[in-house]
Design an enzyme around this catalytic site. Structure first.
Site, PDB file in Angstrom:
ATOM      1  N   GLU B  46       0.854  -1.191   0.000  1.00  0.00           N
ATOM      2  CA  GLU B  46       0.000   0.000   0.000  1.00  0.00           C
ATOM      3  C   GLU B  46       0.884   1.233   0.000  1.00  0.00           C
ATOM      4  O   GLU B  46       1.787   1.347   0.827  1.00  0.00           O
ATOM      5  CB  GLU B  46      -0.862   0.045   1.272  1.00  0.00           C
ATOM      6  CG  GLU B  46      -2.069  -0.842   1.251  1.00  0.00           C
ATOM      7  CD  GLU B  46      -2.933  -0.626   2.495  1.00  0.00           C
ATOM      8  OE1 GLU B  46      -2.910   0.485   3.071  1.00  0.00           O
ATOM      9  OE2 GLU B  46      -3.604  -1.584   2.898  1.00  0.00           O
ATOM     10  N   ASP B  57      -6.856   8.071  10.631  1.00  0.00           N
ATOM     11  CA  ASP B  57      -5.482   7.757  10.995  1.00  0.00           C
ATOM     12  C   ASP B  57      -5.116   8.293  12.363  1.00  0.00           C
ATOM     13  O   ASP B  57      -5.458   9.418  12.720  1.00  0.00           O
ATOM     14  CB  ASP B  57      -4.525   8.319   9.945  1.00  0.00           C
ATOM     15  CG  ASP B  57      -4.522   7.473   8.683  1.00  0.00           C
ATOM     16  OD1 ASP B  57      -4.300   6.245   8.804  1.00  0.00           O
ATOM     17  OD2 ASP B  57      -4.771   8.011   7.591  1.00  0.00           O
TER      18      ASP B  57
END
Lengths: 414, 262
Positions: B46, B57
């Site tokens: 990724e 996040d």
């Protein structure tokens, strides 16, 4: 159509129109959130729709708005300011509610929903602190645990409200990331919510965020416009004001005000955004004037961003307007031409702040001081002499006293 | 369908899948980090395209994103840099919806394909809002990986597993990305629920920080995504060598597990 719900002099009108599809206002709105949150938003949407169509729920909220929040708020005719400006000025006095701003209208509604959903904890973001104070207040009233995220910059400039929230039993979490203002407080609230959504309600304070928030918060704030419309008619011999004016950060007091007048095509609706240090400086909060379509905080709307789609920091003297976006319904009202969006700078807002204090003995919050400032600039220009203007005074200025004293050079504040 | 095909092949060979996450543009040597991670035994990688407001996040990826942005990373620069990679394993970008829609769906999809990137993960674009992006992505051949969460009800989970391409990304806990001291209890349920509904590869991610946790999580699914634990090493000054060593340690632990099971 169900009837109005009455509670001690407050009437809540039957539900207004729902956005199309998944919370769409034209091309704006929607539900752009992490998968973890989707089921909770679906539940909230179901609960709100069902509660809001129930006369029992609306009557309970109307009762709280009357007996606890002090509604209905009056419309005040401003004789001296009118004389000064040459237009007839009416103020919708949200500054007179309990906690000192329109934020309480929405928060009491969401607190009732929180109880209905069986959740024991609420989180909120706050800019100026007015929504944080309102949420902390409702949490105390309903016995809920309350956590408020506030940008570290705002914690500094709105110290009085930070103390009020703590006094009310809420925990205030200063957010240091990004620009350390309202945008970042929302980011941090969303991060908390992703972890706690099963037991926590996120009490969003403006008409922003994923569906159903922009719709739900507008419905809870409609009482401002619905009351004002009837009050204006009583004052104006059955006619409506020519111009209806409100400040716009995320846009909840404006959308609530506009809702009462939106079906009257002759009424000019104006939202005043933060002009900051001037639009050309790039340091402002004028998302409708200078933003481009994007997706942030769960909705598609207009946002200040760079050429690569990174969100820019907003700037405003007022923490409540210091946000690089605007609610999706405002974006649509602007696109459709039904409302227009102007701005006033930091300096103008300070002038508006003093002007209202000295002519009417009313100290406005810095946010609606932008609306007063725009009115002072446009009276006799785009607002013809003799016109009638309704301004929503969304909150009172106590919270801003220290900051304004410094800016205006009152050295003997302490 | 290069991403899904590759993951299926590797699963068929009996190995647990390992997909590390690297923030694109985090320092001038980030492509070498990707190469080292590929050499260390990743099955796909990724590449994070940083966004100013990364709401799912935690602190590590927030800090990495901010640093990359300060270093001048843009979606276009990361994609064009990635085009220079000649790694054997498939690449998939992870970003937020705003940069994608800002570039324009068709252009974003086209640039990914031209750079040799096979898939995209857009965590704030849930099933119900896939619309215009998925049309553009499907037409260009970009595999859009969907996330499933512990809160996702069964009927919706089935739809997500059907609509996802490449793999199904099972979120292994309630919360944002970031290292944790132990694997969350939700991980096993998440893995088994997805596995019961789909033959597509199922990877667990979010909060998987150590070799031990990776091995445990891999027992409930086809493999794992590891992000913050790797990115932290880069933020602490680590380069390709440290990144490669960490990924190699995960690879070895996962392979040992296969050996023991075999």
């Amino acid at each position: 159509m169900t009837a109005s719900a009455r509670g001690l002099g407050v009437q809540l009108a039957p539900p207004g129109s729902e956005p199309a599809g998944l919370g769409r206002f034209g091309e704006y709105g929607g539900r752009f959130v992490p998968e973890t949150l989707v089921p909770a938003l679906e539940e909230l949407e179901r609960e709100f729709r069902s509660a809001w169509s129930s006369e029992e729920f609306r009557a309970e909220l109307a009762g709280l708005l009357a007996s606890y929040a002090g509604r209905p708020t009056p419309v005040t005719e401003c004789h001296r300011l009118s004389e000064r400006l040459g237009v007839r000025v009416l103020l919708k006095r949200e500054d007179l509610t309990h906690t000192g701003s329109h934020k309480i209208n929405n928060v009491l509604g969401q607190a009732l929903l929180t109880r209905r959903m069986g959740k024991q904890r609420v989180i909120a973001e706050t800019g100026a602190g007015q929504h944080g104070v309102a949420t902390a207040t409702a949490a105390a009233l309903f016995g809920l645990e309350c956590l408020v995220f506030m940008g570290a910059v705002d914690v500094e400039r709105q110290a009085l409200n930070v103390f009020r929230m703590r006094l009310l039993g809420a925990e205030v979490v200063p957010v240091e990331s990004g620009s350390a203002t309202l945008k970042d407080a929302i980011n941090e609230a969303l991060r908390d919510w992703v972890a706690t959504v099963e037991t926590t309600h996120y009490c969003i304070g403006s008409v922003v965020g994923p569906h159903p928030y922009p719709w739900m918060v507008r419905e809870f704030q409609r009482v401002v416009g619905d009351e004002a419309r009837e009050q204006c008619r009583a004052l104006l011999g059955g006619t409506d004001p020519d111009v209806v004016l409100a400040c716009v950060g995320g846009g909840s007091n404006a959308i609530g005000t506009f809702a009462g007048f939106i079906d009257l095509p002759g009424v000019r609706l104006v939202g005043v955004e933060a002009g900051g240090r001037g639009l050309e400086s790039g340091q402002h909060g004028s998302s409708v004037s200078r933003g481009v379509p994007g997706v942030l905080h769960g909705a598609r709307s207009l946002f200040l961003q760079d050429e690569h789609g990174q969100i820019l920091e907003a700037h405003s003297i007022s923490a409540g307007l210091d946000y690089p976006g605007v609610g999706p319904e405002h974006a649509e009202l602007a696109a459709a031409g039904r409302a227009e969006y102007a701005n006033a700078t930091d300096e103008e807002a300070l002038e508006g702040f003093e002007l209202l204090a000295r002519t009417e003995g009313i100290v406005p919050a810095l946010e609606p001081a932008h609306a007063i400032a725009w009115l002072a600039r446009e009276a006799g220009r785009s607002i013809p002499k003799g016109a009638t203007v309704l301004v929503t005074l969304s909150g009172r200025g106590d919270k801003d006293a220290e900051q304004v004293a410094e800016r205006l050079g009152y050295d003997s504040f302490r | 369908m290069r991403l899904e095909a590759a993951l299926r092949d590797r699963r068929a060979s009996g190995r647990s899948l390992l997909v590390p996450y690297v923030t694109g543009g985090l320092g001038s040597g980030w492509l070498d980090v990707v190469r080292a991670v590929a050499d260390a035994g990743a099955d796909a990688i990724e590449i994070g395209i940083p966004f100013s407001d990364p709401v799912i996040d935690g602190r590590t990826v927030q800090e990495a994103s901010q640093r990359a942005l300060e270093l001048g990373a843009t979606p276009a620069s990361i994609i064009s840099d990635a085009a220079r990679l000649d790694v054997e394993v498939p690449l998939v970008v992870m970003t937020y919806f705003n940069p994608v829609q800002h570039m324009g769906f068709e252009r974003f999809a086209k640039e990914l394909v031209e750079a040799g990137i096979d898939g995209a993960i857009v965590p704030d674009l849930p099933l119900d809002e896939l619309g215009d992006w998925s049309s553009a992505a499907d037409a260009a051949g970009v595999e859009t990986v969907l996330l499933a969460a512990p809160t996702t009800p069964d009927t919706r989970l089935r739809a997500i597993c059907e609509r996802s391409r490449g793999f199904v990304y099972g979120v292994s806990l309630m919360g944002v990305t970031g290292e944790r001291t132990r694997l969350a209890d939700q991980a096993s349920v998440m893995g088994s629920r997805c596995k019961a509904l789909t033959d597509r590869p199922v990877l667990l991610g979010v909060g998987i920080s150590t070799a031990e946790q990776a091995v445990e999580a891999a027992s409930f699914a086809d493999g794992v995504v590891v992000g913050s634990a790797l990115v932290r090493r880069l933020l602490e000054g680590g380069g390709p060598e440290q990144a490669g060593a960490f990924v190699a340690s995960l690879r070895a632990a996962l392979d040992d597990r296969e050996g023991e099971r075999g």
